[in-house]
Design a protein around this motif. Structure first.
Motif, PDB file in Angstrom:
ATOM      1  N   ASP A   1      61.043 -66.634 -49.880  1.00  0.00           N
ATOM      2  CA  ASP A   1      60.631 -65.674 -48.859  1.00  0.00           C
ATOM      3  C   ASP A   1      59.800 -66.383 -47.790  1.00  0.00           C
ATOM      4  O   ASP A   1      59.989 -66.166 -46.590  1.00  0.00           O
ATOM      5  CB  ASP A   1      59.799 -64.579 -49.530  1.00  0.00           C
ATOM      6  CG  ASP A   1      60.057 -63.242 -48.896  1.00  0.00           C
ATOM      7  OD1 ASP A   1      61.187 -63.039 -48.406  1.00  0.00           O
ATOM      8  OD2 ASP A   1      59.136 -62.415 -48.877  1.00  0.00           O
ATOM      9  N   SER A   2      58.897 -67.229 -48.255  1.00  0.00           N
ATOM     10  CA  SER A   2      58.079 -67.989 -47.296  1.00  0.00           C
ATOM     11  C   SER A   2      58.957 -68.906 -46.464  1.00  0.00           C
ATOM     12  O   SER A   2      58.734 -69.067 -45.267  1.00  0.00           O
ATOM     13  CB  SER A   2      57.028 -68.810 -48.036  1.00  0.00           C
ATOM     14  OG  SER A   2      56.157 -67.964 -48.716  1.00  0.00           O
ATOM     15  N   GLU A   3      59.949 -69.491 -47.112  1.00  0.00           N
ATOM     16  CA  GLU A   3      60.867 -70.362 -46.370  1.00  0.00           C
ATOM     17  C   GLU A   3      61.569 -69.582 -45.264  1.00  0.00           C
ATOM     18  O   GLU A   3      61.755 -70.080 -44.161  1.00  0.00           O
ATOM     19  CB  GLU A   3      61.918 -70.950 -47.316  1.00  0.00           C
ATOM     20  CG  GLU A   3      61.462 -72.179 -48.041  1.00  0.00           C
ATOM     21  CD  GLU A   3      62.583 -72.741 -48.879  1.00  0.00           C
ATOM     22  OE1 GLU A   3      63.009 -73.860 -48.614  1.00  0.00           O
ATOM     23  OE2 GLU A   3      63.043 -72.044 -49.806  1.00  0.00           O
ATOM     24  N   ARG A   4      61.947 -68.357 -45.626  1.00  0.00           N
ATOM     25  CA  ARG A   4      62.619 -67.518 -44.629  1.00  0.00           C
ATOM     26  C   ARG A   4      61.696 -67.292 -43.441  1.00  0.00           C
ATOM     27  O   ARG A   4      62.089 -67.384 -42.287  1.00  0.00           O
ATOM     28  CB  ARG A   4      63.000 -66.179 -45.264  1.00  0.00           C
ATOM     29  CG  ARG A   4      63.721 -65.245 -44.338  1.00  0.00           C
ATOM     30  CD  ARG A   4      63.946 -63.892 -44.987  1.00  0.00           C
ATOM     31  NE  ARG A   4      62.712 -63.257 -45.443  1.00  0.00           N
ATOM     32  CZ  ARG A   4      61.810 -62.733 -44.628  1.00  0.00           C
ATOM     33  NH1 ARG A   4      61.990 -62.774 -43.331  1.00  0.00           N
ATOM     34  NH2 ARG A   4      60.721 -62.167 -45.113  1.00  0.00           N
ATOM     35  N   ARG A   5      60.423 -67.012 -43.747  1.00  0.00           N
ATOM     36  CA  ARG A   5      59.455 -66.796 -42.660  1.00  0.00           C
ATOM     37  C   ARG A   5      59.327 -68.057 -41.827  1.00  0.00           C
ATOM     38  O   ARG A   5      59.291 -68.003 -40.605  1.00  0.00           O
ATOM     39  CB  ARG A   5      58.093 -66.437 -43.244  1.00  0.00           C
ATOM     40  CG  ARG A   5      58.105 -65.083 -43.884  1.00  0.00           C
ATOM     41  CD  ARG A   5      56.730 -64.479 -44.021  1.00  0.00           C
ATOM     42  NE  ARG A   5      56.882 -63.135 -44.515  1.00  0.00           N
ATOM     43  CZ  ARG A   5      56.680 -62.779 -45.779  1.00  0.00           C
ATOM     44  NH1 ARG A   5      56.294 -63.674 -46.659  1.00  0.00           N
ATOM     45  NH2 ARG A   5      56.871 -61.538 -46.159  1.00  0.00           N
ATOM     46  N   LEU A   6      59.268 -69.198 -42.507  1.00  0.00           N
ATOM     47  CA  LEU A   6      59.103 -70.447 -41.771  1.00  0.00           C
ATOM     48  C   LEU A   6      60.311 -70.703 -40.874  1.00  0.00           C
ATOM     49  O   LEU A   6      60.169 -71.209 -39.765  1.00  0.00           O
ATOM     50  CB  LEU A   6      58.909 -71.608 -42.745  1.00  0.00           C
ATOM     51  CG  LEU A   6      57.548 -71.597 -43.443  1.00  0.00           C
ATOM     52  CD1 LEU A   6      57.509 -72.621 -44.563  1.00  0.00           C
ATOM     53  CD2 LEU A   6      56.442 -71.882 -42.440  1.00  0.00           C
ATOM     54  N   ARG A   7      61.498 -70.335 -41.384  1.00  0.00           N
ATOM     55  CA  ARG A   7      62.690 -70.495 -40.544  1.00  0.00           C
ATOM     56  C   ARG A   7      62.590 -69.615 -39.299  1.00  0.00           C
ATOM     57  O   ARG A   7      62.960 -70.010 -38.205  1.00  0.00           O
ATOM     58  CB  ARG A   7      63.948 -70.131 -41.337  1.00  0.00           C
ATOM     59  CG  ARG A   7      64.554 -71.293 -42.077  1.00  0.00           C
ATOM     60  CD  ARG A   7      65.971 -70.966 -42.504  1.00  0.00           C
ATOM     61  NE  ARG A   7      66.041 -69.776 -43.341  1.00  0.00           N
ATOM     62  CZ  ARG A   7      65.837 -69.783 -44.652  1.00  0.00           C
ATOM     63  NH1 ARG A   7      65.572 -70.897 -45.278  1.00  0.00           N
ATOM     64  NH2 ARG A   7      65.913 -68.672 -45.353  1.00  0.00           N
TER      65      ARG A   7
END
Lengths: 387, 727
Positions: B64-70
């Protein structure tokens, strides 16, 4: 060392000669039309595209994958499992998951792959791929027509259209109020124009939705059939089998759906049958049929269809994905035909079958996702088995 | 194992460890060990599907955090596109160290803030776009709405005076009896629009387009769109609705405008003022967003790293088994690094605040350990080249030891040129000297590849210079570093008599030509490399090709034989005598009797004094022909075309070698499968016997077979104590 290299080129030459002499183009079986590709030249034009699709075939979910997916408790779990398949991280940017989102993204992936192929192929394969999309275009146009008839907000319907069946100006269909209007304004020079034309000029608005649907479907199948014959070669061999089956399926379904419909004259009914298929010889008889028993009687000489009717039982019997028994049988058979076509090389049927199988797969995903959401565990296994 | 293994020669001694730690310490331990980079964890939850594992939820949090970072990445990229001139500040890595727990809420907050700002911005922009569209229509020259000349279809009808009493009758404004619609449409839709309107009105329409002065920004995608102002004139009331719907479906916007109405200009002034106010609001929003994005950009590298590390840690933690309050991990680690592992364990225990000490056990197992070579910045490139062909099994000889030299050398055989080699060496030297500075910066992808191989390149360059001297090639030209040439290519008989060694003059007879070199009288051979006088010879290309081809064959066979020697070392190390007898020896025989023999012939042919022999009526044999006949027509060496000894000697030796090579093939293929098969059969029989004797014991054995861990014995806790002592 030198000897080996010489031997290599020698055997290559021999192999090429072997294939060449065996190719259907030479052995006296020259088909109509000059478009057919022999084994010798097929790979020059379509080799890469076909190889890509054969690669995609390996990405089609298998029974093991379905077993895993159907054990999931939430859509998050499902996403996790799908991440391990060819779908990869297609859901990675979604905040909330629903069966709709999964289906949409899966379909998007298929469409992306398809469009990439479409951009990279020569004719006549390009036209062949276009023919595949016509089916979806027809579906979309019908959706918009029925929307226009029921007076629903048509812009909204546009978002529900199948992405493979979008064409330039499809949005403009929403501006028309009647089918004739649609035809005059938009459809006339869209790829679908020719499917509307093969009838005597009559006001489309007088027809029922079902009639228009059948008419378009019939015209589509016939055109596609002719086109495949023109391509010839192995493509024709493969596509003939598949399309004839589709035509027969269409005829049987249409017959069963129109028992005793007053509005449809018997000879009008026959006009809706595509003019080919294994059942072509008994189309006259089938047009008169008005109940299941007579239908079975007429199909006696076609054991595979008769068996389907027999085993499939009557209407209302529940089969896979909420389909009626007969429909499930038909689907099963279609999947088998598509798998056969995917097992071969040097023909265009591969592309058609790939799209169709993926289509089944996407509907499977939707079915499973829905079952998970509505906690209908007992019905989760009713998907269409592919591999 | 007898040989003490260190460095590159054979894999490090690996031990299987079992780590016990308090549940709370697991995360920190894995993190520490991960940074250590010398342990390989084993899967302990075989058969547990991914979503049933303990830390799947944490992995999901990371994703989920990765998605935000993307999402942030995408936003930063757009921001950079918007302000190409003002490149954002250089990335500053020195921010506080984050953990997932502190990072997650931060990212979440930032995301919602950004999304809110964006949606506000989109709304404002859409509003601005519609105002701008209106202005575009207003700013059109009146002639756009009129005909070009008097009497035009449209122009004739538009009458300034009558515009006052225009009637709004639901069918749009009218001008001179014609209705019209004005608006803006994206450039790429113009043709389609024209066609559709033409059909919808059955041709009773007139349409004009004029490209807009400014480009528009699509609020949803942030891309620029070219638009054009359009005006459609038509007569039928019915057509109005249809055109309106067509506009809607083609994303064309309709702008209400009354032709010839003076009030429109006043509207324009008011609109311009409104737009300025709006623009200020938009600028303000963009400012705030820019600030946030600059902050994000400065930290995003660290954040990404944190999230990725956390994700990796949780993935490993999914492989551990948890019993009560302890966590158990199994991993392979090199014997030499055990003290470091122990330190990591105790450090992690400290940092996590766990009550119970973590400790490790050494497990004895029959399993084959993974291969691990300790490499440094010099050897690691070479090792990765070898690994790309295949990783050697545990304790096998590591070919890297030799490929460090042979790889650059074989490259140089192909590349050999003094000048080019020199350039390569200089490049690699620069990379090596600037190593520290370059490691600190982020390199461009292609340079990074070259930089990664700098040590390999350095040796490639040096050896290319060496081979360049051998080939006597300097940027493709021959040089003569050793003074007077040894060879001379006479143009005629006189020149031959004047310059050549008398023996060669006799051999040439009166046929001296530039293709047949002869020895210079009193000359001495070149000390090193090819004689520069070959540059003059007509048959230079044939000579050099022949030389290089033969050299390549010799080197190739030498490489293969050396490979076999390494194989022999492995067989001896593993005491695999079966393979020495029935695999290695036939292989060596086959290779040396065929291609090895060819190599020897090449060298012999170089050494023979051909002029003298040819004076005796002999012809030099073609090696290619000899080798072909070696296989296809044994015993066909002609009396005056032998290479050594006599024709009959050569014939019988060649026949003998061929027979040896021929018979080594079945020796290579047949015995080992038979031995393995009998071995297997014996093992099966023994198992059956056991079953017959004691059927009930089988159950225990079956369990043992399934679970290798229970078969492995704990070799003592003292290891950990000992290791701790060393630490």
């Amino acid at each position: 060392l030198f000897i080996f290299s010489e031997l290599d080129s020698f055997s290559c030459f021999f192999l090429v000669f072997f294939f060449w002499s065996n190719s259907p183009c030479l052995g006296g079986s020259q088909r109509a039309g000059g478009m057919s590709r022999s084994f010798l030249t097929y790979n020059i034009h379509e080799g890469a595209a076909e190889a890509i699709v054969h690669g995609y075939r390996c990405g089609i979910l298998r029974t093991e994958d379905y077993n895993n997916i159907s054990q999931c408790d939430t859509l998050e779990d499902m996403k996790l499992h799908l991440a391990g398949t060819d779908y990869g991280n297609f859901l990675q940017n979604e905040t909330t998951l629903s069966s709709k989102v999964i289906t949409e993204r899966a379909l998007e992936k298929l469409v992306d792959e398809f469009m990439e192929l479409r951009c990279n192929v020569d004719q006549p394969l390009g036209e062949f791929l276009d023919y595949i999309t016509f089916d979806y275009m027809i579906g979309n146009v019908l959706k918009l027509i029925s929307g226009a008839r029921s007076g629903r907000e048509t812009m909204e319907l546009l978002y529900k259209c199948h992405p493979l069946g979008l064409f330039e100006g499809i949005g403009a269909l929403t501006s028309a109020t009647s089918i004739d209007d649609m035809f005059e304004t938009v459809l006339i020079d869209s790829p679908l124009g020719k499917f509307f034309q093969r009838t005597e000029r009559k006001d489309f608005d007088e027809f029922s939705m079902e009639y228009i649907r059948s008419l378009l479907q019939k015209n589509y199948l016939e055109h596609f059939y002719d086109f495949c014959r023109e391509i010839g070669g192995l493509t024709w061999d493969v596509m003939k089998t598949i399309l004839e089956f589709e035509a027969d399926r269409f005829v049987i379904t249409l017959t069963r759906n129109t028992y005793g419909v007053k509005e449809l004259q018997k000879d009008d009914r026959k006009k809706l049958f595509p003019a080919f298929g294994l059942l072509y010889d008994i189309h006259d008889d089938l047009a008169m049929v008005d109940d299941d028993d007579t239908l079975k009687e007429k199909l006696r000489n076609f054991p595979e269809y008769a068996d389907m009717l027999e085993g499939g039982g009557g209407i209302g019997h529940e089969g896979g994905s909420g389909m009626s028994g007969l429909e499930a049988k038909f689907t099963e058979r279609a999947v088998q035909l598509h798998k056969n076509s995917m097992a071969m090389q040097f023909h265009y049927g591969v592309f058609y079958s790939w799209v169709k199988l993926k289509e089944y797969e996407v509907s499977n995903l939707m079915w499973i996702a829905e079952c998970i959401l509505q906690s209908m565990r007992h019905r989760i296994t009713e998907y269409i088995t592919i591999y | 194992m007898p040989e003490n293994c260190s460095g590159l020669w054979r894999s490090q001694d690996m031990v299987l460890l079992q780590l016990h730690m308090q549940r709370e310490a697991a995360h920190d331990t894995i993190l520490k060990l991960g940074h250590l980079g010398c342990v390989q964890f084993r899967e302990m939850n075989v058969g547990v599907s991914a979503f049933q594992r303990m830390f799947t939820n944490d992995i999901r949090r990371c994703e989920d955090s990765e998605r935000r970072l993307r999402y942030f990445d995408e936003q930063v990229r757009r921001e950079q596109l918007r302000h190409k001139s003002a490149r954002l500040a250089k990335v500053d890595h020195a921010s506080a160290i984050e953990t997932l727990d502190t990072l997650e809420p931060k990212l979440e907050g930032l995301e919602s803030e950004l999304r809110e700002l964006n949606s506000k911005w989109e709304q404002l922009l859409a509003q601005k776009n519609s105002m701008q569209e209106h202005l575009e229509v207003l700013s059109q020259d009146p002639s756009f709405f009129r005909g070009d000349e008097e009497g035009d279809v449209v122009g004739g009808g538009v009458d300034q005076g009558r515009s006052e009493d225009q009637v709004e009758d639901g069918g749009g404004p009218r001008a001179g009896g014609l209705r019209y619609i004005t608006g803006m449409i994206p450039d790429d839709k113009i043709t389609l629009f024209e066609r559709l309107v033409y059909r919808a009105t059955r041709g009773n329409m007139f349409m004009r387009f004029n490209p807009a002065k400014e480009t528009f920004i699509n609020p949803a995608t942030g891309e620029t769109v070219e638009k054009a102002v359009f005006v459609v004139f038509f007569s039928a009331q019915r057509a109005h609705d249809r055109i309106q719907k067509l506009c809607e479906s083609l994303q064309a916007s309709i702008v209400p405008y009354t032709i010839g109405n003076p009030q429109e200009q006043e509207n324009g002034v008011r609109l311009r003022d409104d737009m300025e106010v709006l623009q200020k609001t938009i600028d303000g929003t963009e400012d705030v967003r820019g600030q946030i994005l600059r902050m994000v950009q400065q930290n995003i590298y660290e954040w990404k790293k944190t999230v990725l590390v956390e994700k990796a840690v949780f993935s490993v933690m999914n492989m551990l088994s948890f019993k009560g309050s302890t966590a158990v991990a199994e991993c392979w680690a090199p014997q030499d690094d055990l003290p470091r592992v122990q330190t990591a364990l105790s450090e992690a225990k400290e940092s996590s605040g766990a009550q119970v000490d973590s400790f490790m056990d050494k497990l004895l197992t029959k399993e084959k350990p993974p291969t691990y070579y300790k490499t440094n910045k010099f050897t690691s490139t070479h090792q990765s080249i070898v690994d790309s062909y295949g990783v050697s099994r545990y304790k096998e000889v590591n070919p890297t030891c030799f490929s460090i030299m042979t790889f650059p050398f074989l490259f140089a055989v192909m590349y050999g040129d003094i000048g080019h080699g020199f350039m390569l060496t200089v490049l690699a030297t620069v990379f090596i000297l600037k190593e520290k500075a370059m490691l600190a910066t982020e390199l461009n992808e292609i340079i990074a590849i070259v930089f990664g191989g700098r040590y390999v390149l350095f040796f490639m360059g040096l050896l290319a210079i060496y081979m360049g001297f051998l080939y006597n090639d300097f940027f493709g030209m021959m040089i003569s570093p050793w003074g007077r040439p040894f060879w001379f290519f006479p143009e005629d008989h006189a020149a031959a008599v004047a310059n050549c060694d008398p023996g060669f003059v006799v051999w040439h007879g009166s046929n001296a030509s530039i293709t047949q070199g002869c020895k210079v009288a009193g000359g001495s051979p070149y000390a090193f490399g090819v004689d520069s006088d070959w540059a003059e010879a007509e048959n230079k290309l044939e000579f050099m090709n022949g030389l290089k081809m033969k050299m390549a064959v010799i080197l190739g066979v030498a490489q293969m034989i050396w490979g076999l020697v390494l194989q022999l070392l492995n067989h001896i190390y593993f005491k695999d005598f079966k393979h020495i007898w029935f695999c290695w020896i036939p292989e060596v025989l086959f290779l040396s009797c065929t291609f090895g023999y060819m190599d020897i012939m090449i060298i012999v042919k170089w050494l023979v004094d051909w002029p003298t022999r040819m004076l005796n009526g002999m012809t030099p044999p073609s090696l290619l022909e000899t080798m072909t006949n070696f296989f296809l027509a044994p015993g066909s060496v002609e009396p005056k075309k032998y290479l050594y000894g006599s024709a009959s000697t050569q014939n019988s030796l060649q026949t003998f070698l061929l027979l040896v090579a021929f018979f080594s093939v079945p020796f290579m293929l047949i015995p080992i499968p038979i031995i393995e098969w009998r071995h297997h059969k014996r093992a099966m029989r023994r198992k059956e016997d056991k079953q017959a004797l004691a059927p009930d014991e089988l159950v225990d054995e079956g369990v043992d077979d399934q679970d290798p861990d229970s078969a492995t014995k704990v070799a003592g806790v003292e290891i950990s104590a000992e290791a701790a002592g060393v630490a």
